[in-house]
Enzyme design. Structure first.
Site, PDB file in Angstrom:
ATOM      1  N   GLY A 248      47.056  21.322  68.521  1.00  4.17           N
ATOM      2  CA  GLY A 248      45.923  20.593  67.967  1.00  4.17           C
ATOM      3  C   GLY A 248      44.793  21.399  67.378  1.00  4.17           C
ATOM      4  N   PRO A 291      51.080  24.897  69.063  1.00  3.36           N
ATOM      5  CG  PRO A 291      50.849  27.061  68.228  1.00  3.36           C
ATOM      6  CD  PRO A 291      51.182  26.299  69.485  1.00  3.36           C
ATOM      7  N   GLY A 292      51.219  23.420  65.842  1.00  4.94           N
ATOM      8  CA  GLY A 292      52.104  23.052  64.735  1.00  4.94           C
ATOM      9  C   GLY A 292      51.373  23.333  63.439  1.00  4.94           C
ATOM     10  NE  ARG A 293      46.566  19.438  61.942  1.00  6.51           N
ATOM     11  CZ  ARG A 293      46.864  18.270  61.385  1.00  6.51           C
ATOM     12  NH1 ARG A 293      46.862  18.145  60.087  1.00  6.51           N
ATOM     13  NH2 ARG A 293      47.132  17.217  62.134  1.00  6.51           N
ATOM     14  CE1 TYR A 334      47.500  10.152  60.560  1.00  3.38           C
ATOM     15  CE2 TYR A 334      48.167  11.891  59.044  1.00  3.38           C
ATOM     16  CZ  TYR A 334      48.425  11.110  60.152  1.00  3.38           C
ATOM     17  OH  TYR A 334      49.585  11.289  60.838  1.00  3.38           O
ATOM     18  CB  CYS A 361      54.921   0.779  41.998  1.00  6.51           C
ATOM     19  SG  CYS A 361      55.764   1.337  40.537  1.00  6.51           S
ATOM     20  CD  GLU A 362      52.140   1.092  48.241  1.00  5.53           C
ATOM     21  OE1 GLU A 362      53.277   0.707  47.907  1.00  5.53           O
ATOM     22  OE2 GLU A 362      51.428   0.481  49.040  1.00  5.53           O
ATOM     23  CE1 TYR A 390      52.670  17.003  62.279  1.00  6.58           C
ATOM     24  CE2 TYR A 390      50.737  18.318  61.814  1.00  6.58           C
ATOM     25  CZ  TYR A 390      51.683  17.853  62.690  1.00  6.58           C
ATOM     26  OH  TYR A 390      51.638  18.258  64.005  1.00  6.58           O
TER      27      TYR A 390
HETATM   28  C1  LIG Z   1      51.728  16.856  67.260  1.00  3.73           C
HETATM   29  C2  LIG Z   1      51.853  17.571  68.532  1.00  3.73           C
HETATM   30  C3  LIG Z   1      51.618  18.945  68.599  1.00  3.73           C
HETATM   31  C4  LIG Z   1      51.155  19.757  67.418  1.00  3.73           C
HETATM   32  O1  LIG Z   1      49.887  19.411  67.002  1.00  3.73           O
HETATM   33  P1  LIG Z   1      49.174  20.233  65.820  1.00  3.73           P
HETATM   34  O2  LIG Z   1      47.944  19.486  65.572  1.00  3.73           O
HETATM   35  O3  LIG Z   1      50.103  20.226  64.670  1.00  3.73           O
HETATM   36  O4  LIG Z   1      48.941  21.622  66.341  1.00  3.73           O
HETATM   37  C5  LIG Z   1      51.824  19.580  69.804  1.00  3.73           C
HETATM   38  N1  LIG Z   1      52.245  18.902  70.906  1.00  3.73           N
HETATM   39  C6  LIG Z   1      52.474  17.579  70.883  1.00  3.73           C
HETATM   40  C7  LIG Z   1      52.938  16.904  72.099  1.00  3.73           C
HETATM   41  C8  LIG Z   1      52.286  16.870  69.707  1.00  3.73           C
HETATM   42  O5  LIG Z   1      52.515  15.556  69.695  1.00  3.73           O
END
Ligand SMILES: *Cc1c(COP(=O)(O)O)cnc(C)c1O
Length: 431
Positions: A248, A291-293, A334, A361-362, A390
């Site tokens: 997050g 971490p993802g984002r 969002y 078309c939106e 994402y």
């Molecule tokens: C989405 C998610 C993440 C990654 O969140 P980011 O905002 O992309 O870092 C990590 N853990 C869980 C359980 C999630 O649902």
């Protein structure tokens, strides 16, 4: 410019990692997802190094696959020493197909079917993050049938609101994710798990939300989890070995967003966990983050070809692109902001205020509203920054638009890592 890998060349074109955006568009077509492998690696290293330094050598970041899942991402994150979290059998399949070790996968998901559970256990997934009691009971039964003891973490909700977007805020009490501590329901969940024969409870997981910049929510989160762990130890004798505090951390989409110092933030969370554990007489558990984002977002750029401008007199200007919500639904979902550039005219003044509209078309098909770019002509290349997270993972075929190709820049060269979908691909499952 927003990132150090962006520049302007003698033709006045945007370069990404040294490559001319117009040349990339000409070679691979548009819309095109671009990933800079070096930036991806730097982001991984930032987490791995900071987590080792502040939480100890056993700590590890898991890459949250849902941010960007395709085979090519896994060798990169594995070689940087990361684990991965997956939220579906499809993500498990992708990671395994890329040769990622199953034991380094953490399996999330709020409604894992029995089939999913069987697939995860028999694939040798290292850890299940169990969301609820229904899943726990199925897992206990299926692990038993398969003759294994499955390592698990229990997903708890800590009841925090990290002051972020409603739609990506998961840590509050009222959430479909995990079991809340506040309502007392976590007590029954943990005790039931501890009584299971075919699962081994390593500790807890919690994820408070996404695109978080402030430190309070993480500090409060580890405090609540450690206090809860101490309470359980006192009541049951069970001591957690692992604590997964989710992902997050926020990224910078526009110049207005803050630039988060990730090592500093990790140091702060670690210091907070340490003092809390000392106060409670708790050994510091092995810590995971997800971490993802912040691993992939800034490594990605999307290139489009514009169909030109359209002025709605008295209202606004539109610039159309050959993609949109099908390759990036985040504005539609969002109202997420992005930095947009006219990659063909980087030396012209960015004084043309416009809304970037997609091809569907939106009326909601927009990438950005009221941004300023150099006034484009039909055929110019439009770059949208920070699209690594994402975007591809949320892409669709709405309006039968084929999903774009993806190229990855490694060692100074762009190589195709995801082929552009064809029309045949779009109808291939139709009988
Ligand atoms: C989405 C998610 C993440 C990654 O969140 P980011 O905002 O992309 O870092 C990590 N853990 C869980 C359980 C999630 O649902």
């Amino acid at each position: 410019m927003l990132y150090s890998n962006l520049n302007i060349n003698e033709k006045g074109h945007l370069t990404i990692g040294g490559l001319d955006a117009e040349d990339l568009a000409a070679e691979f077509g548009t819309p095109l997802y671009f990933m800079d492998e070096e930036m991806l690696r730097v982001n991984c290293r930032t987490y791995v190094d900071a987590m080792h330094r502040y939480f100890g050598p056993e700590a590890a970041p898991l890459y949250a696959s849902k941010a960007l899942c395709f085979k090519g991402v896994y060798p990169v994150i594995e070689s940087e020493g990361m684990y991965a979290d997956v939220v579906s059998p499809g993500e498990i399949y992708t990671a395994l197909a890329a040769g990622f070790p199953a034991e380094k996968l953490f399996f999330h998901g709020t409604n894992k079917t029995d089939e999913d559970i069987r697939y995860g256990v028999s694939s040798g997934v290292g850890c299940f993050v169990v969301d609820n009691a229904n899943e726990l009971r199925s897992l206990e039964r299926i692990a038993g049938e398969l003759g294994t003891k499955q390592k698990i973490l229990l997903r708890l909700t800590v009841g925090l609101d990290p002051h972020t977007l409603e739609a990506i805020n998961t840590g509050r009490v009222d959430s479909q994710f995990g079991v809340p501590i506040d309502t007392g329901q976590a007590d029954g969940f943990v005790r039931e798990a501890l009584a299971c024969e075919n699962v081994e409870v390593a500790g807890f997981h919690s994820h408070v939300g996404s695109q978080i910049f402030e430190s309070d929510s993480f500090n409060r989160q580890v405090e609540i989890l450690a206090e809860y762990a101490a309470k359980l130890r006192d009541e049951t004798g069970f001591v957690i070995r692992e604590l997964n505090i989710g992902g997050g951390l926020g990224v910078r989409y526009t110049e207005q967003d803050p630039l988060l110092d990730i090592p500093e933030r990790i140091a702060e969370i670690a210091a907070h966990l340490k003092t809390t554990c000392e106060r409670l007489g708790l050994d510091i558990p092995r810590v995971f983050m997800e971490p993802g984002r912040s691993i992939v977002a800034n490594a990605g750029v999307t290139l489009y070809t514009t169909g030109g401008t359209k002025e709605v007199r008295g209202y606004r200007n539109y610039v159309t692109v050959d993609g949109g919500m099908t390759d990036n639904p985040r504005y539609a979902l969002y109202k997420s902001e992005y930095t947009v550039l006219n990659a063909s005219r980087m030396n012209d003044a960015a004084d043309y205020e416009c809304t970037i509209a997609g091809r569907c078309c939106e009326s909601g098909d927009r990438i950005a509203e009221y941004v300023r770019i150099a006034e484009p002509e039909r055929g110019d290349i439009i770059a949208v920054l920070t699209t690594g997270a994402y975007n591809y993972s949320m892409a669709s075929n709405y309006n039968r638009v084929p999903r774009p190709a993806m190229v990855m820049l490694s060692g100074g060269k762009a190589r195709l890592v995801v082929r552009r979908e064809s029309f045949e691909d779009i109808i291939k499952n139709e009988i």
